[in-house]
Design a protein around this motif. Structure first.
Motif: not given
Length: 65
Positions: A25, A56, A60
């Motif tokens: 990231l 991201y 996640r």
């Protein structure tokens, strides 16, 4: 960010681990900044940053049990 030394990479990974952030990231955000470097009005930078971070977070959350 291929120009990072091994030491810099380890420091980045340790810092990211402390905050639960993937080093990729940070690499993506830095790459976006570099792409927009030198532009007088960085038009489009904020949406690109937002999209990268949202992607991201989404990835996640999808990886979490």
């Amino acid at each position: 960010m291929a120009d990072k030394s091994i030491t810099e990479r380890r420091i980045l990974e340790a810092a990211c681990l402390d905050f639960g952030v993937m080093p990729e990231l940070v690499d993506d955000l830095i790459d976006l900044e570099i792409e927009n470097e030198g532009r007088l009005r960085r038009r489009g930078l904020f949406p690109d940053l937002k999209e990268t971070i949202e992607h991201y977070v989404s990835e996640r959350n999808n990886d979490s049990p």
